[in-house]
Design an enzyme around this catalytic site. Structure first.
Site, PDB file in Angstrom:
ATOM      1  N   ARG A  46       0.857  -1.201   0.000  1.00  0.00           N
ATOM      2  CA  ARG A  46       0.000   0.000   0.000  1.00  0.00           C
ATOM      3  C   ARG A  46       0.888   1.245   0.000  1.00  0.00           C
ATOM      4  O   ARG A  46       0.646   2.198  -0.729  1.00  0.00           O
ATOM      5  CB  ARG A  46      -0.946   0.004   1.215  1.00  0.00           C
ATOM      6  CG  ARG A  46      -1.612   1.352   1.429  1.00  0.00           C
ATOM      7  CD  ARG A  46      -2.878   1.324   2.270  1.00  0.00           C
ATOM      8  NE  ARG A  46      -2.838   0.421   3.394  1.00  0.00           N
ATOM      9  CZ  ARG A  46      -2.166   0.625   4.539  1.00  0.00           C
ATOM     10  NH1 ARG A  46      -1.453   1.730   4.701  1.00  0.00           N
ATOM     11  NH2 ARG A  46      -2.181  -0.262   5.502  1.00  0.00           N
ATOM     12  N   TYR A  98     -17.051  17.338 -14.339  1.00  0.00           N
ATOM     13  CA  TYR A  98     -17.560  15.971 -14.499  1.00  0.00           C
ATOM     14  C   TYR A  98     -18.590  15.726 -13.389  1.00  0.00           C
ATOM     15  O   TYR A  98     -18.353  16.089 -12.220  1.00  0.00           O
ATOM     16  CB  TYR A  98     -16.378  14.998 -14.409  1.00  0.00           C
ATOM     17  CG  TYR A  98     -16.805  13.565 -14.191  1.00  0.00           C
ATOM     18  CD1 TYR A  98     -17.585  12.906 -15.130  1.00  0.00           C
ATOM     19  CD2 TYR A  98     -16.438  12.876 -13.042  1.00  0.00           C
ATOM     20  CE1 TYR A  98     -17.989  11.601 -14.920  1.00  0.00           C
ATOM     21  CE2 TYR A  98     -16.830  11.570 -12.833  1.00  0.00           C
ATOM     22  CZ  TYR A  98     -17.611  10.941 -13.772  1.00  0.00           C
ATOM     23  OH  TYR A  98     -18.012   9.650 -13.563  1.00  0.00           O
ATOM     24  N   ASP A 170      -8.016  19.319 -13.609  1.00  0.00           N
ATOM     25  CA  ASP A 170      -8.275  17.965 -14.106  1.00  0.00           C
ATOM     26  C   ASP A 170      -7.944  17.968 -15.601  1.00  0.00           C
ATOM     27  O   ASP A 170      -8.629  18.613 -16.398  1.00  0.00           O
ATOM     28  CB  ASP A 170      -9.750  17.623 -13.850  1.00  0.00           C
ATOM     29  CG  ASP A 170     -10.107  16.207 -14.284  1.00  0.00           C
ATOM     30  OD1 ASP A 170      -9.467  15.695 -15.223  1.00  0.00           O
ATOM     31  OD2 ASP A 170     -11.033  15.624 -13.697  1.00  0.00           O
ATOM     32  N   LYS A 195      -9.057   6.996 -18.825  1.00  0.00           N
ATOM     33  CA  LYS A 195      -9.359   7.568 -20.136  1.00  0.00           C
ATOM     34  C   LYS A 195      -8.138   7.486 -21.061  1.00  0.00           C
ATOM     35  O   LYS A 195      -7.666   6.411 -21.339  1.00  0.00           O
ATOM     36  CB  LYS A 195      -9.888   8.983 -19.952  1.00  0.00           C
ATOM     37  CG  LYS A 195     -10.958   9.107 -18.837  1.00  0.00           C
ATOM     38  CD  LYS A 195     -12.184   8.312 -19.167  1.00  0.00           C
ATOM     39  CE  LYS A 195     -13.264   8.172 -18.115  1.00  0.00           C
ATOM     40  NZ  LYS A 195     -13.177   8.713 -16.815  1.00  0.00           N
TER      41      LYS A 195
HETATM   42  C1  LIG Z   1     -12.894  14.692 -16.474  1.00  0.00           C
HETATM   43  C2  LIG Z   1     -13.056  13.529 -15.542  1.00  0.00           C
HETATM   44  N1  LIG Z   1     -12.483  13.567 -14.341  1.00  0.00           N
HETATM   45  C3  LIG Z   1     -12.597  12.538 -13.460  1.00  0.00           C
HETATM   46  C4  LIG Z   1     -13.341  11.419 -13.774  1.00  0.00           C
HETATM   47  C5  LIG Z   1     -13.472  10.306 -12.771  1.00  0.00           C
HETATM   48  O1  LIG Z   1     -12.598   9.278 -13.080  1.00  0.00           O
HETATM   49  P1  LIG Z   1     -12.857   7.725 -12.738  1.00  0.00           P
HETATM   50  O2  LIG Z   1     -14.084   7.305 -13.476  1.00  0.00           O
HETATM   51  O3  LIG Z   1     -11.602   7.062 -13.185  1.00  0.00           O
HETATM   52  O4  LIG Z   1     -13.050   7.634 -11.254  1.00  0.00           O
HETATM   53  C6  LIG Z   1     -13.947  11.332 -15.027  1.00  0.00           C
HETATM   54  C7  LIG Z   1     -14.739  10.135 -15.382  1.00  0.00           C
HETATM   55  O5  LIG Z   1     -15.436  10.091 -16.355  1.00  0.00           O
HETATM   56  C8  LIG Z   1     -13.803  12.420 -15.929  1.00  0.00           C
HETATM   57  O6  LIG Z   1     -14.389  12.399 -17.142  1.00  0.00           O
END
Ligand SMILES: Cc1ncc(COP(=O)(O)O)c(C=O)c1O
Length: 379
Positions: A46, A98, A170, A195
């Site tokens: 971990r 998101y 992000d 992604k």
């Molecule tokens: C821009 C963005 N940030 C964060 C996330 C969250 O990521 P995760 O689904 O890997 O937890 C997403 C998920 O679609 C996203 O599109």
């Protein structure tokens, strides 16, 4: 070295034990110690694992940052970043995040004593007005999901510095191949590695990259203490995916632009949201801070019925949440990714019932266009 070279080599020295050219999947929970206090740098998985460490080192290099941390998901990464703050702290966040991030902020972290104000980060005057004496962070996505609004990162970083708040970005939509927020002055970069970084729709993960040693030490502590780490196999999948990030992103970009241009000229499409189109209101800013526009776009079909028809009729494009994989995914933000956002707020943001989002994959673009055309013909 150059981006592609770094993507293939940083953190990925041949395995010291065997010479294996690919970092092995160290599928182990613990590491044997020679004697009390004497070990090879790893004690418990971990805290640290060699496969994850290789990925963390690699992602830090690609974002041109000093420290990288890999988490079990993008949401776990965001949650770890928010754990840097304490009861009473205030965060100004982009008004079009998101949906899952908005849900974390509103339904989990607000109850833990953080407060949030949402502002249109494309209008920095709005952000400035939202700042309070207890504001600790400005948190944003650019381009936004799904209407592709762009925030001027260098200007946002100047404002954040002036008010002594941390700027978190992000960067999932662009990947470090097309946009590197740390170089533009941001403090923290976050990714859903699910992604583009992984790129093959076969793993969920997240990452945080930053430069400040003190913040990094606190985040490392949180990563270990809260424990939402990325496992060795998933770390290996992302490492493998990242090796082709540059070539994949180039192709996503070419295909994305071709699909956007085609849809913009299509009589059944009312509007296309894609920063690579000169019609995008922030096309010039996009060109300034991004080296490509990527594969994400959205288009307006005019009604829920029309959107439903398109989504039911596509054959090559798969109706699915997520994005950034090699295959083209199509989705309906209002009822899928952004269902958690209140309807009035969705309307205000342009996330109408007729809006369709595409994550343009790297298939032959003629096939993607032919598929969309036959689906649009059914409206
Ligand atoms: C821009 C963005 N940030 C964060 C996330 C969250 O990521 P995760 O689904 O890997 O937890 C997403 C998920 O679609 C996203 O599109």
């Amino acid at each position: 070295m150059g981006f592609s070279t770094d993507a293939i080599h940083v953190g990925q020295e041949p395995d010291p034990a065997t010479g294996a050219i690919v970092v092995p999947i160290y599928q182990t929970s613990t590491f044997v110690q020679e004697e009390l206090g004497k070990h090879k740098g790893y004690e418990y998985a971990r805290t640290s694992n060699p496969t994850r460490a290789a990925l963390e080192c690699n992602l830090a290099a690609l974002e041109r940052g000093r420290f990288g941390f890999a988490f079990a998901s993008g949401m776990a990464a965001i949650n770890a970043v928010m754990s840097l703050f304490k009861v009473g702290d205030h965060i100004v966040a982009g008004h079009n995040l998101y949906g899952g991030t908005f849900r974390l902020f509103e339904r989990v972290l607000r109850d833990s004593g953080l407060s949030f104000t949402y502002a249109n980060t494309c209008q920095l005057e709005e952000v400035e007005k939202a700042f309070r004496p207890n504001t600790r962070m400005l948190y944003l996505e650019t381009p936004t999901n799904p209407v592709m609004e762009i925030t001027d990162l260098a200007a946002a970083a100047r404002l954040a510095r002036e008010y002594q708040v941390v700027l978190g970005v992000d960067n999932t939509f662009m990947s470090p191949y097309f946009q590197r927020p740390l170089e533009l002055g941001a403090d923290i970069v976050i990714h859903s590695t699910t992604k583009y970084l992984n790129g093959h729709s076969d793993g969920v993960g997240g990452a945080v990259i930053l430069n400040d040693a003190e913040l990094a030490a606190r985040l490392k502590f949180i990563q270990n203490a809260a424990g939402a780490i990325l496992g060795p196999f998933d770390s290996w999948l992302v490492l493998r995916g990242v090796k082709t990030l540059a070539v994949r992103m180039e192709r996503h970009n070419v295909n994305g632009l071709a699909v956007a241009r085609h849809l913009e000229a299509h009589p059944r499409v009312e509007k296309v949201y894609y920063p690579g189109l000169p019609s995008h209101p922030q096309h010039e800013l996009a060109k300034k801070q991004m080296t490509g526009s990527g594969g994400m776009l959205a288009f307006e079909t005019g009604s829920l019925e029309n959107a439903r028809t398109v989504l039911k009729s596509v054959r090559l494009c798969s109706l699915a949440e997520s994005l950034g994989g090699v295959e083209t995914l199509i989705s309906h933000p209002a009822t899928m990714t952004h269902a958690i956002v209140p309807p009035e707020e969705r309307q205000r943001l342009g996330i109408t019932d007729g809006l369709v989002r595409i994550s343009v994959g790297i298939e032959d673009v003629e096939d993607i266009i032919t598929d969309l055309d036959q689906a649009l013909a059914k409206i």
